[in-house]
Design an enzyme around this catalytic site. Structure first.
Site, PDB file in Angstrom:
ATOM      1  N   THR A 114      -7.572  60.378  47.736  1.00 42.54           N
ATOM      2  CA  THR A 114      -8.661  61.322  47.984  1.00 42.54           C
ATOM      3  C   THR A 114      -9.856  61.059  47.085  1.00 42.54           C
ATOM      4  O   THR A 114     -11.006  61.233  47.487  1.00 42.54           O
ATOM      5  CB  THR A 114      -8.140  62.759  47.767  1.00 42.54           C
ATOM      6  OG1 THR A 114      -7.092  62.991  48.702  1.00 42.54           O
ATOM      7  CG2 THR A 114      -9.227  63.797  47.963  1.00 42.54           C
ATOM      8  N   SER A 145      -1.725  57.174  48.700  1.00 41.47           N
ATOM      9  CA  SER A 145      -0.699  56.818  47.721  1.00 41.47           C
ATOM     10  C   SER A 145       0.660  56.588  48.373  1.00 41.47           C
ATOM     11  O   SER A 145       1.445  55.757  47.915  1.00 41.47           O
ATOM     12  CB  SER A 145      -0.589  57.909  46.656  1.00 41.47           C
ATOM     13  OG  SER A 145      -0.277  59.157  47.245  1.00 41.47           O
ATOM     14  N   THR A 150      -3.061  61.637  44.992  1.00 47.94           N
ATOM     15  CA  THR A 150      -2.261  62.559  44.179  1.00 47.94           C
ATOM     16  C   THR A 150      -0.850  62.790  44.745  1.00 47.94           C
ATOM     17  O   THR A 150       0.027  63.222  44.014  1.00 47.94           O
ATOM     18  CB  THR A 150      -2.957  63.931  44.068  1.00 47.94           C
ATOM     19  OG1 THR A 150      -3.118  64.463  45.381  1.00 47.94           O
ATOM     20  CG2 THR A 150      -4.294  63.815  43.371  1.00 47.94           C
ATOM     21  N   ASP A 151      -0.662  62.497  46.054  1.00 49.29           N
ATOM     22  CA  ASP A 151       0.623  62.843  46.688  1.00 49.29           C
ATOM     23  C   ASP A 151       1.818  62.242  45.953  1.00 49.29           C
ATOM     24  O   ASP A 151       2.807  62.926  45.703  1.00 49.29           O
ATOM     25  CB  ASP A 151       0.637  62.387  48.151  1.00 49.29           C
ATOM     26  CG  ASP A 151      -0.243  63.259  49.030  1.00 49.29           C
ATOM     27  OD1 ASP A 151      -0.796  64.256  48.521  1.00 49.29           O
ATOM     28  OD2 ASP A 151      -0.390  62.947  50.232  1.00 49.29           O
TER      29      ASP A 151
HETATM   30  N1  ASP Z   1      -3.324  61.703  50.824  1.00 51.70           N
HETATM   31  C1  ASP Z   1      -3.854  61.524  49.515  1.00 51.70           C
HETATM   32  C2  ASP Z   1      -3.048  60.488  48.782  1.00 51.70           C
HETATM   33  O1  ASP Z   1      -3.405  59.355  48.861  1.00 51.70           O
HETATM   34  C3  ASP Z   1      -3.892  62.797  48.780  1.00 51.70           C
HETATM   35  C4  ASP Z   1      -4.645  62.742  47.513  1.00 51.70           C
HETATM   36  O2  ASP Z   1      -5.109  61.718  47.060  1.00 51.70           O
HETATM   37  O3  ASP Z   1      -4.780  63.807  46.919  1.00 51.70           O
HETATM   38  O4  ASP Z   1      -2.095  60.778  48.088  1.00 51.70           O
END
Ligand code: ASP
Length: 373
Positions: A46, A94, A125-126
Protein backbone atom coordinates in the site's frame (compact mmCIF):
# COMPACT_ATOMS: atom_id res chain seq x y z
CA UNK A 1 28.87 33.49 -9.65
CA UNK A 2 32.25 34.94 -10.74
CA UNK A 3 34.96 32.32 -11.10
CA UNK A 4 37.72 32.48 -8.49
CA UNK A 5 41.24 32.84 -9.95
CA UNK A 6 43.98 30.51 -8.72
CA UNK A 7 45.62 33.38 -6.77
CA UNK A 8 42.44 34.48 -5.07
CA UNK A 9 41.63 30.82 -4.29
CA UNK A 10 44.97 30.40 -2.50
CA UNK A 11 44.39 33.70 -0.66
CA UNK A 12 40.86 32.66 0.35
CA UNK A 13 42.12 29.30 1.63
CA UNK A 14 44.85 30.98 3.69
CA UNK A 15 42.33 33.44 5.20
CA UNK A 16 39.94 30.55 5.96
CA UNK A 17 42.71 28.59 7.66
CA UNK A 18 43.81 31.66 9.62
CA UNK A 19 40.23 32.27 10.77
CA UNK A 20 39.74 28.60 11.48
CA UNK A 21 36.66 28.45 9.26
CA UNK A 22 35.68 25.29 7.37
CA UNK A 23 34.00 27.02 4.44
CA UNK A 24 34.83 25.17 1.25
CA UNK A 25 36.41 27.11 -1.56
CA UNK A 26 34.36 25.92 -4.52
CA UNK A 27 31.24 28.07 -4.35
CA UNK A 28 32.18 29.03 -0.76
CA UNK A 29 29.41 26.73 0.54
CA UNK A 30 29.63 25.27 4.04
CA UNK A 31 30.78 21.63 4.10
CA UNK A 32 27.92 19.13 4.30
CA UNK A 33 27.81 17.24 7.58
CA UNK A 34 28.32 13.55 6.78
CA UNK A 35 25.18 11.51 7.40
CA UNK A 36 24.80 7.72 7.69
CA UNK A 37 24.31 5.71 4.51
CA UNK A 38 20.90 4.05 4.35
CA UNK A 39 19.76 1.69 1.59
CA UNK A 40 15.99 1.63 1.04
CA UNK A 41 14.77 -1.60 -0.56
CA UNK A 42 11.25 -1.43 -2.02
CA UNK A 43 9.02 -4.48 -2.34
CA UNK A 44 5.62 -2.82 -2.87
CA UNK A 45 2.42 -2.80 -0.84
CA UNK A 46 0.00 0.00 0.00
CA UNK A 47 2.83 2.42 0.76
CA UNK A 48 3.66 2.46 -2.95
CA UNK A 49 -0.03 2.45 -3.87
CA UNK A 50 -1.81 4.91 -6.14
CA UNK A 51 -5.40 5.80 -5.21
CA UNK A 52 -8.32 6.37 -7.58
CA UNK A 53 -8.66 9.88 -6.21
CA UNK A 54 -7.45 11.85 -3.20
CA UNK A 55 -10.07 10.38 -0.87
CA UNK A 56 -10.19 6.75 -2.00
CA UNK A 57 -8.44 5.57 1.17
CA UNK A 58 -9.24 1.92 0.59
CA UNK A 59 -9.68 1.87 -3.16
CA UNK A 60 -6.25 1.90 -4.77
CA UNK A 61 -3.72 -0.13 -6.68
CA UNK A 62 -0.89 -1.20 -4.41
CA UNK A 63 2.71 -1.62 -5.60
CA UNK A 64 2.70 1.13 -8.26
CA UNK A 65 5.19 3.87 -7.32
CA UNK A 66 8.90 3.16 -7.65
CA UNK A 67 10.82 3.43 -4.38
CA UNK A 68 13.23 5.96 -5.95
CA UNK A 69 10.34 8.36 -6.61
CA UNK A 70 9.01 7.92 -3.06
CA UNK A 71 12.39 8.78 -1.57
CA UNK A 72 12.68 11.75 -3.98
CA UNK A 73 9.38 13.06 -2.59
CA UNK A 74 11.02 13.22 0.86
CA UNK A 75 13.81 15.49 -0.37
CA UNK A 76 15.35 17.79 0.68
CA UNK A 77 14.45 16.94 4.32
CA UNK A 78 15.56 13.29 4.15
CA UNK A 79 19.05 14.36 3.01
CA UNK A 80 19.65 15.92 6.41
CA UNK A 81 19.25 12.56 8.21
CA UNK A 82 20.64 10.04 5.72
CA UNK A 83 22.52 9.53 2.50
CA UNK A 84 19.86 7.36 0.84
CA UNK A 85 20.17 4.96 -2.08
CA UNK A 86 17.27 2.87 -3.33
CA UNK A 87 16.81 -0.61 -4.74
CA UNK A 88 13.60 -1.96 -6.26
CA UNK A 89 13.41 -5.61 -5.12
CA UNK A 90 9.85 -5.94 -6.39
CA UNK A 91 6.62 -3.95 -6.46
CA UNK A 92 3.60 -6.04 -5.46
CA UNK A 93 1.40 -7.02 -2.55
CA UNK A 94 3.17 -8.57 0.42
CA UNK A 95 1.14 -11.79 0.16
CA UNK A 96 2.52 -12.53 -3.33
CA UNK A 97 6.07 -13.24 -2.20
CA UNK A 98 7.34 -16.81 -1.88
CA UNK A 99 9.86 -18.35 0.51
CA UNK A 100 12.34 -18.41 -2.41
CA UNK A 101 11.79 -14.62 -2.71
CA UNK A 102 12.35 -14.25 1.05
CA UNK A 103 15.66 -16.01 0.65
CA UNK A 104 16.72 -13.56 -2.09
CA UNK A 105 15.57 -10.67 0.09
CA UNK A 106 17.84 -11.77 2.94
CA UNK A 107 20.78 -11.88 0.53
CA UNK A 108 19.85 -8.41 -0.80
CA UNK A 109 19.66 -6.94 2.71
CA UNK A 110 22.97 -8.49 3.82
CA UNK A 111 24.65 -7.30 0.61
CA UNK A 112 23.35 -3.75 1.14
CA UNK A 113 24.60 -3.78 4.74
CA UNK A 114 28.16 -4.43 3.53
CA UNK A 115 28.36 -0.88 2.15
CA UNK A 116 25.61 0.92 4.12
CA UNK A 117 25.09 1.74 7.78
CA UNK A 118 21.48 0.54 7.81
CA UNK A 119 18.68 -0.80 5.63
CA UNK A 120 14.99 0.09 5.36
CA UNK A 121 12.66 -2.38 3.62
CA UNK A 122 9.22 -1.25 2.49
CA UNK A 123 6.55 -3.96 2.24
CA UNK A 124 2.81 -4.38 2.31
CA UNK A 125 1.44 -4.59 5.81
CA UNK A 126 -0.58 -7.81 5.36
CA UNK A 127 2.37 -10.15 5.85
CA UNK A 128 4.91 -7.60 7.08
CA UNK A 129 5.19 -9.47 10.38
CA UNK A 130 6.33 -12.55 8.44
CA UNK A 131 8.83 -10.52 6.36
CA UNK A 132 10.14 -9.04 9.61
CA UNK A 133 10.51 -12.32 11.50
CA UNK A 134 12.11 -14.01 8.50
CA UNK A 135 14.72 -11.24 8.19
CA UNK A 136 15.21 -11.27 11.97
CA UNK A 137 16.02 -14.99 11.79
CA UNK A 138 18.21 -14.94 8.70
CA UNK A 139 20.09 -11.62 8.23
CA UNK A 140 23.70 -12.02 9.38
CA UNK A 141 24.59 -8.36 9.98
CA UNK A 142 23.77 -6.71 13.32
CA UNK A 143 23.31 -3.28 11.66
CA UNK A 144 19.80 -1.77 11.85
CA UNK A 145 17.12 -3.28 9.60
CA UNK A 146 13.83 -1.37 9.70
CA UNK A 147 10.63 -2.43 7.94
CA UNK A 148 7.89 0.01 7.11
CA UNK A 149 4.72 0.31 5.06
CA UNK A 150 1.44 2.13 5.40
CA UNK A 151 -2.28 1.61 5.78
CA UNK A 152 -3.17 4.37 3.31
CA UNK A 153 -1.72 4.74 -0.18
CA UNK A 154 0.87 7.43 -0.94
CA UNK A 155 -1.58 9.59 -2.92
CA UNK A 156 -4.57 10.21 -0.58
CA UNK A 157 -5.03 13.15 1.77
CA UNK A 158 -3.95 12.30 5.30
CA UNK A 159 -1.77 9.43 4.10
CA UNK A 160 0.58 7.79 6.60
CA UNK A 161 2.90 6.60 3.81
CA UNK A 162 5.51 9.42 3.45
CA UNK A 163 5.69 10.00 7.23
CA UNK A 164 6.26 6.28 7.86
CA UNK A 165 9.00 6.10 5.23
CA UNK A 166 10.70 9.24 6.53
CA UNK A 167 10.58 8.06 10.16
CA UNK A 168 11.84 4.59 9.20
CA UNK A 169 14.86 6.13 7.40
CA UNK A 170 15.42 8.46 10.35
CA UNK A 171 15.30 5.53 12.80
CA UNK A 172 17.62 3.38 10.66
CA UNK A 173 20.11 6.23 10.26
CA UNK A 174 20.13 6.87 14.01
CA UNK A 175 21.82 3.49 14.54
CA UNK A 176 19.80 3.13 17.73
CA UNK A 177 18.51 -0.33 16.84
CA UNK A 178 21.96 -1.83 16.21
CA UNK A 179 21.86 -5.45 17.50
CA UNK A 180 18.05 -5.31 17.85
CA UNK A 181 17.62 -7.52 14.77
CA UNK A 182 14.78 -6.48 12.47
CA UNK A 183 12.26 -3.94 13.75
CA UNK A 184 9.04 -2.43 12.36
CA UNK A 185 8.32 1.30 12.27
CA UNK A 186 4.75 2.37 11.51
CA UNK A 187 2.49 4.92 13.12
CA UNK A 188 5.56 6.35 14.95
CA UNK A 189 5.82 3.05 16.90
CA UNK A 190 8.87 0.78 16.87
CA UNK A 191 8.04 -2.94 17.28
CA UNK A 192 10.14 -6.12 17.60
CA UNK A 193 9.94 -8.59 14.70
CA UNK A 194 9.31 -11.60 16.93
CA UNK A 195 6.34 -10.14 18.79
CA UNK A 196 4.61 -7.75 16.40
CA UNK A 197 1.28 -8.64 14.78
CA UNK A 198 -1.13 -6.93 12.43
CA UNK A 199 -4.24 -6.72 14.59
CA UNK A 200 -6.72 -4.83 12.42
CA UNK A 201 -7.55 -5.00 8.71
CA UNK A 202 -7.85 -1.24 8.22
CA UNK A 203 -6.82 0.94 11.17
CA UNK A 204 -3.56 2.91 11.05
CA UNK A 205 -2.54 1.68 14.52
CA UNK A 206 -2.91 -1.92 13.39
CA UNK A 207 0.52 -3.13 14.60
CA UNK A 208 0.81 -4.26 18.19
CA UNK A 209 3.27 -6.35 20.18
CA UNK A 210 0.60 -7.41 22.66
CA UNK A 211 1.64 -7.83 26.26
CA UNK A 212 5.32 -7.32 25.36
CA UNK A 213 4.60 -3.77 24.23
CA UNK A 214 6.29 -1.60 21.65
CA UNK A 215 10.06 -1.12 21.74
CA UNK A 216 9.80 2.63 21.51
CA UNK A 217 8.61 5.57 19.47
CA UNK A 218 9.80 8.11 16.93
CA UNK A 219 8.68 11.50 18.25
CA UNK A 220 10.00 13.78 15.50
CA UNK A 221 13.68 14.33 16.45
CA UNK A 222 13.40 12.24 19.61
CA UNK A 223 13.82 8.53 19.07
CA UNK A 224 12.90 6.83 22.34
CA UNK A 225 13.74 3.18 22.94
CA UNK A 226 12.22 1.87 26.15
CA UNK A 227 13.11 -1.81 25.78
CA UNK A 228 15.16 -4.12 23.55
CA UNK A 229 14.77 -7.65 22.18
CA UNK A 230 16.55 -10.22 24.38
CA UNK A 231 19.18 -10.96 21.72
CA UNK A 232 20.78 -7.57 22.33
CA UNK A 233 22.54 -9.27 25.26
CA UNK A 234 24.69 -11.09 22.69
CA UNK A 235 25.64 -7.87 20.84
CA UNK A 236 29.18 -8.02 19.48
CA UNK A 237 29.43 -11.81 20.01
CA UNK A 238 29.18 -14.59 17.44
CA UNK A 239 26.20 -15.91 19.44
CA UNK A 240 24.21 -12.82 18.35
CA UNK A 241 23.74 -14.53 14.96
CA UNK A 242 20.93 -17.05 14.67
CA UNK A 243 21.79 -20.62 13.56
CA UNK A 244 20.03 -20.01 10.23
CA UNK A 245 22.71 -19.04 7.73
CA UNK A 246 20.91 -19.41 4.40
CA UNK A 247 24.22 -19.66 2.52
CA UNK A 248 24.85 -22.93 4.32
CA UNK A 249 21.41 -24.41 3.57
CA UNK A 250 20.39 -26.60 0.64
CA UNK A 251 18.69 -25.19 -2.44
CA UNK A 252 15.15 -26.20 -1.50
CA UNK A 253 13.85 -25.42 1.93
CA UNK A 254 11.37 -27.69 3.73
CA UNK A 255 7.65 -27.21 3.30
CA UNK A 256 5.66 -26.27 6.40
CA UNK A 257 1.91 -25.57 6.42
CA UNK A 258 -0.64 -24.35 8.99
CA UNK A 259 -3.84 -26.17 10.08
CA UNK A 260 -6.47 -24.22 12.05
CA UNK A 261 -8.54 -25.93 14.73
CA UNK A 262 -12.15 -25.15 15.64
CA UNK A 263 -15.24 -26.97 16.92
CA UNK A 264 -15.47 -30.41 15.29
CA UNK A 265 -12.62 -29.62 12.86
CA UNK A 266 -11.91 -32.44 10.42
CA UNK A 267 -8.53 -34.13 10.11
CA UNK A 268 -8.43 -33.89 6.32
CA UNK A 269 -6.32 -30.74 6.13
CA UNK A 270 -3.48 -32.33 8.09
CA UNK A 271 -3.73 -35.54 6.07
CA UNK A 272 -3.70 -33.58 2.80
CA UNK A 273 -0.64 -31.56 3.86
CA UNK A 274 1.20 -34.74 4.85
CA UNK A 275 0.21 -36.49 1.60
CA UNK A 276 1.40 -33.44 -0.37
CA UNK A 277 4.85 -33.83 1.16
CA UNK A 278 4.84 -31.26 3.97
CA UNK A 279 7.81 -31.75 6.29
CA UNK A 280 6.13 -29.86 9.09
CA UNK A 281 2.69 -28.62 10.12
CA UNK A 282 1.85 -25.89 12.61
CA UNK A 283 -1.48 -26.26 14.37
CA UNK A 284 -3.32 -23.09 15.38
CA UNK A 285 -5.07 -24.65 18.34
CA UNK A 286 -7.83 -23.54 20.66
CA UNK A 287 -6.69 -22.15 24.02
CA UNK A 288 -3.31 -23.52 25.03
CA UNK A 289 -2.87 -25.43 21.77
CA UNK A 290 -5.78 -27.92 21.78
CA UNK A 291 -6.89 -29.50 18.51
CA UNK A 292 -10.10 -31.40 17.69
CA UNK A 293 -10.19 -35.24 18.09
CA UNK A 294 -10.12 -35.67 14.30
CA UNK A 295 -7.12 -33.38 13.94
CA UNK A 296 -5.40 -35.14 16.83
CA UNK A 297 -5.84 -38.53 15.11
CA UNK A 298 -4.57 -37.15 11.79
CA UNK A 299 -1.58 -35.62 13.61
CA UNK A 300 -0.68 -38.99 15.19
CA UNK A 301 -0.68 -40.64 11.75
CA UNK A 302 1.40 -37.85 10.23
CA UNK A 303 3.98 -38.02 13.06
CA UNK A 304 4.35 -41.76 12.36
CA UNK A 305 5.23 -40.77 8.79
CA UNK A 306 7.91 -38.31 9.94
CA UNK A 307 6.00 -35.01 9.88
CA UNK A 308 7.00 -32.63 12.71
CA UNK A 309 4.34 -30.45 14.36
CA UNK A 310 4.57 -27.14 16.18
CA UNK A 311 1.68 -26.35 18.48
CA UNK A 312 0.44 -22.73 18.73
CA UNK A 313 -2.66 -20.97 19.97
CA UNK A 314 -5.27 -19.30 17.79
CA UNK A 315 -6.13 -16.88 20.62
CA UNK A 316 -3.62 -14.24 19.49
CA UNK A 317 -1.53 -14.20 22.66
CA UNK A 318 -0.06 -16.46 25.32
CA UNK A 319 2.29 -19.42 25.10
CA UNK A 320 1.96 -23.12 24.28
CA UNK A 321 4.64 -24.74 26.44
CA UNK A 322 6.51 -27.78 25.22
CA UNK A 323 5.42 -31.14 26.70
CA UNK A 324 8.18 -33.22 25.11
CA UNK A 325 5.64 -35.16 23.06
CA UNK A 326 7.22 -37.09 20.21
CA UNK A 327 6.74 -35.17 16.97
CA UNK A 328 4.89 -32.25 18.59
CA UNK A 329 6.82 -29.17 19.73
CA UNK A 330 5.33 -26.40 21.87
CA UNK A 331 5.89 -23.13 19.96
CA UNK A 332 6.13 -20.89 23.04
CA UNK A 333 4.36 -17.57 22.36
CA UNK A 334 4.95 -17.49 18.61
CA UNK A 335 1.93 -16.90 16.41
CA UNK A 336 1.12 -19.72 13.95
CA UNK A 337 2.59 -17.81 11.00
CA UNK A 338 5.84 -17.09 12.83
CA UNK A 339 6.11 -20.62 14.27
CA UNK A 340 5.80 -21.83 10.68
CA UNK A 341 8.89 -19.82 9.64
CA UNK A 342 10.91 -21.00 12.63
CA UNK A 343 9.92 -24.64 12.04
CA UNK A 344 10.78 -24.33 8.35
CA UNK A 345 14.26 -22.93 9.07
CA UNK A 346 14.81 -25.41 11.92
CA UNK A 347 13.95 -28.38 9.70
CA UNK A 348 16.32 -27.02 7.06
CA UNK A 349 19.12 -27.27 9.63
CA UNK A 350 18.38 -30.47 11.52
CA UNK A 351 15.93 -33.29 12.22
CA UNK A 352 17.02 -33.43 15.86
CA UNK A 353 13.74 -32.73 17.71
CA UNK A 354 15.48 -31.77 20.93
CA UNK A 355 17.52 -29.13 19.16
CA UNK A 356 14.36 -27.73 17.54
CA UNK A 357 12.59 -27.70 20.93
CA UNK A 358 15.49 -25.69 22.38
CA UNK A 359 15.36 -23.17 19.54
CA UNK A 360 11.60 -22.70 20.01
CA UNK A 361 11.92 -22.02 23.71
CA UNK A 362 15.07 -19.88 23.70
CA UNK A 363 15.72 -18.23 20.34
CA UNK A 364 14.96 -14.56 20.69
CA UNK A 365 12.41 -15.43 23.38
CA UNK A 366 11.09 -12.30 24.95
CA UNK A 367 12.28 -13.10 28.46
CA UNK A 368 15.71 -12.09 29.69
CA UNK A 369 17.64 -14.87 31.40
CA UNK A 370 19.55 -13.53 34.41
CA UNK A 371 23.05 -15.03 34.49
CA UNK A 372 23.78 -17.17 37.61
CA UNK A 373 26.25 -15.56 40.03
N1 ASP B 1 -2.41 -5.55 0.32
C1 ASP B 1 -1.37 -4.77 0.90
C2 ASP B 1 -0.15 -5.63 1.07
O1 ASP B 1 0.64 -5.64 0.18
C3 ASP B 1 -1.80 -4.19 2.18
C4 ASP B 1 -0.87 -3.19 2.73
O2 ASP B 1 0.20 -2.93 2.23
O3 ASP B 1 -1.24 -2.61 3.75
O4 ASP B 1 0.08 -6.25 2.09
Amino acid sequence: MRKLTRRSTVLFTLISLALGTTASVAGAEPDKKPVPKVAVIGTGGTISGVSKNRVSFQDYESGKLPISKMVDDLKPEVDTVADVTTEQFGNKGSGSYSIADYRRLTATVDQALKTNDAVVVTTGTDTMEEFAYWLDLTVRSDKPVVLTGSMRPWTVIGTDAPANLYNAIHLAASGKTTCYGTVLMLNDQIQAAREVRKTDALRMDTFSSGASGELGVVDQDNIRLNRAPARIQQCGKKTWETPFDLDKMGKTLPRVEIAYSYQDAGGEAIKAFADAGADGVVTAGTGAGGVSPQMSAARKDAVKNGVIFASTTRTGSGAVYDKNTDGVIGADDLTPQKARLLLLLSLAKTDDQNQIRTWFSTLGAAQFITPRR
